[in-house]
Design a protein around this motif. Structure first.
Motif, PDB file in Angstrom:
ATOM      1  N   GLY A 105      75.140  30.504   2.910  1.00 39.40           N
ATOM      2  CA  GLY A 105      75.753  31.045   1.662  1.00 39.40           C
ATOM      3  C   GLY A 105      76.422  29.943   1.157  1.00 39.40           C
TER       4      GLY A 105
ATOM      5  N   GLY B 206      73.804  35.616   4.001  1.00 39.18           N
ATOM      6  CA  GLY B 206      74.748  34.575   3.390  1.00 39.18           C
ATOM      7  C   GLY B 206      74.196  34.248   2.098  1.00 39.18           C
ATOM      8  N   TYR B 207      73.004  33.983   2.141  1.00 41.18           N
ATOM      9  CA  TYR B 207      72.501  33.605   0.782  1.00 41.18           C
ATOM     10  C   TYR B 207      72.571  34.786  -0.216  1.00 41.18           C
ATOM     11  CZ  TYR B 207      68.352  32.590  -2.273  1.00 41.18           C
ATOM     12  OH  TYR B 207      67.417  32.263  -3.255  1.00 41.18           O
TER      13      TYR B 207
ATOM     14  N   ALA C 263      76.105  34.626  -1.404  1.00 43.83           N
ATOM     15  CA  ALA C 263      76.349  33.688  -2.508  1.00 43.83           C
ATOM     16  C   ALA C 263      75.867  34.010  -3.742  1.00 43.83           C
ATOM     17  CB  ALA C 263      75.923  32.426  -2.091  1.00 43.83           C
TER      18      ALA C 263
END
Length: 557
Positions: A21, A543-544, A547
């Protein structure tokens, strides 16, 4: 709110796979800060195989391995079923689709991966299960020289393989050391390990390689990383999380996060009080866990203080384990999948498929114990053929260190009656159980629990053993037994999140500005483990996702 000591756009708490992230947010043009309470980076990810289970990922596509969204969703439905909001249809879709995108992004950032060919999904080929992949959906990082990290070289938490530089997918074939493929794999690992040392490299594999590669990418982007910096509070303004208090260098530092905060700080496997609070009276112990020492649950508690909803706090990534003489758990994985092994409860009765996934094995132990089967501890029993052909923990085939016997890890008996006496098992029942088991082994068909039918069970079995690679008789003395406990590699219940990784409150509404991923969340996998690297992959993917969402128009948040 004023008096900020540091301001950033996106704050990531924790340095495991969730730091994907941080990398993604910076790539989207955001200021990012990563904080880690330990002096070492990587958390439990570093201590794992570093594998990621990602359906229809780009490596599969490039190598022509058939998969699709519909097939992956069918597998989710078949194995996980309805597990509540943590594994909602929207979360599953987000996981699969974003996972494909994430791999492409990480490769564009210089990370390198390899497919784990043949590392089949854990329920592929199991009766009644649809959508499983026998060839596998898992990938793992290529080996990395930590010397490239410069001053950060020794700040990566050590991996699980000790000094060996071994790919996780090589572990199963290497356990067959008396076979051609086993010897070839051992030779390859040996050349790689010794060659790296001779050349003065500090090679990392498995989870340590994944974290080292992520840290390398973060350092190239000049993303600041604070170690020995613990989250102590979250700060709210106008019903939105706007910052955090980080205890660093002996003082509290107030960090403003304009776009949001991502909690990626792990679960609570090492928090004895929290474990017992959610154990429903069943025996559970933080001394049975193999999670990292910092897995103590503060992030979950702090978020709960803001009204965050939680789920599955009684669940963990179970890993049946014996207890070593020094008190640390030894993970039992391939040993129970090989021919010549059986698991029984305190009554000497077999009660599940020993070669099933480690997650389910732990659940079976608890279910049996709850029913009065006295399954904690259970007993792994092997014969001398098993001991001569296959590793036991770190002990190679054919060599049983004396301390395993004198330290009580292994009981040794010349006869089954002698072994039963040492384990306080009813000898007659144990013999009847093993005689029935041996009939199954002779025919290659486990009529009670179907052991060896699944692709993953055969992957961890012995392919040279017929007719069933996972099923062999227990008949040649001396016999050995190890007490097994429901150890774990981390908890898998926690904060409830939506498909954008936003933390939800008790009404199912997002807490503005607060995101979470990894073991501090209730898993998208529900109460199952779908394939190798399911937990690490989910941490990285969400996490990706966090973000991406936090980096969009702040008004949308």
């Amino acid at each position: 709110m004023s008096g900020w000591d540091h301001t950033t756009d996106f704050l990531v708490v924790g340095s495991g796979a969730g730091v994907v992230g941080a990398l993604r947010a910076h790539a989207l043009g955001k200021d990012v800060l990563v904080v880690e309470k330990s002096d070492l980076l990587g958390g439990s990810t570093c201590m794992s195989g570093g594998v990621m289970w990602l359906p229809n990922n780009p490596l599969m596509q490039r190598e022509g391995v058939s998969d699709s969204l519909d097939t992956a969703l069918a597998y989710f439905d078949s194995v996980v079923g309805d597990a509540g909001p943590a594994s909602s249809p929207a979360r599953r879709l987000s996981y699969i689709n974003s996972g494909i995108e994430m791999v492409g992004f990480l490769e564009s950032e210089g990370l390198k991966f390899r497919r784990c060919e043949g590392y089949s999904d854990y329920y592929a080929g199991v009766r009644g299960i649809e959508g499983g992949s026998a060839r596998g959906r898992s990938i793992e990082p290529e080996i990395f020289d930590k010397k490239k990290l410069g001053a950060w070289c020794d700040r990566i938490r050590p991996g699980f393989a000790g000094g060996m530089v071994i790919y996780t997918a090589e572990a199963a074939p290497m356990s067959l050391m008396r076979t051609r493929i086993g010897m070839a794999t051992m030779a390859r690992v040996g050349r790689r390990t010794v060659g790296g040392r001779i050349r003065g490299r500090k090679l990392a594999a498995n989870g340590a390689a994944l974290i080292a590669r992520l840290v390398d990418a973060l350092l190239r982007r000049e993303v600041p990383i604070w170690t020995e910096s613990a989250l102590t509070d979250l700060l709210v303004e106008d019903c939105r999380v706007v910052g955090a208090v980080i205890h660093r260098d002996g003082r509290d530092v107030r960090v403003r996060a304009r776009d949001g905060i991502l909690l990626a700080a792990g679960g609570f496997a090492r928090n004895e009080a929290m474990r017992k609070e959610h154990s429903d009276g069943l025996p559970v112990g933080s001394d049975w866990t193999s999670a990292n020492p910092g897995d103590t649950g503060e992030a979950i508690r702090i978020a709960e203080g803001l009204g965050a909803a939680t789920d599955m706090l009684d669940e963990a990534w179970w890993m049946p384990s014996w207890i070593m003489p020094d008190g640390t758990p030894g993970m039992c994985l391939s040993e129970r999948c090989k021919p010549g092994s059986i698991i029984v409860d305190a009554k000497g009765l077999r009660y599940f498929n020993e070669a099933c996934s480690y997650q389910e094995a732990g659940q079976q132990m608890y279910a049996r114990h709850r029913e009065g089967g006295a399954a904690i501890p259970s007993w792994l029993i092997i014969d001398s053929r098993h001991r001569s052909r296959y590793p036991f923990g770190m002990a190679p085939a054919g060599w049983t260190p004396k301390q395993l016997i004198t330290g009580g890890v292994l009981k040794r008996g010349d006869t089954l009656e002698d072994l039963a006496r040492q384990c306080d098992l009813p000898a007659d029942t144990l013999r009847e159980t093993i005689e029935r088991f041996n009939l199954f082994a002779e025919n290659g068909v486990d009529a009670d629990f179907h052991r060896g039918e699944g692709d993953h069970e055969r992957f961890y079995g012995d392919r040279t053993h017929q007719p069933n690679p996972s099923l062999g008789p227990i008949e040649k003395g001396p016999f050995y037994a190890a007490a097994l406990y429901p150890g774990d590699i981390g908890t898998s219940g926690g904060l409830l999140c939506d498909e954008f990784s936003r933390v939800l409150n008790a009404d199912g509404e997002p807490i503005s500005g607060l995101y979470a991923t990894g073991n501090c969340t209730a898993s998208v996998m529900g109460r199952k483990y779908l394939g190798a690297g399911a937990s690490i992959a989910a941490s990285a993917v969400f996490g990706y996702v966090a973000a991406n969402h936090a980096s969009s128009d702040r008004e949308v948040n």
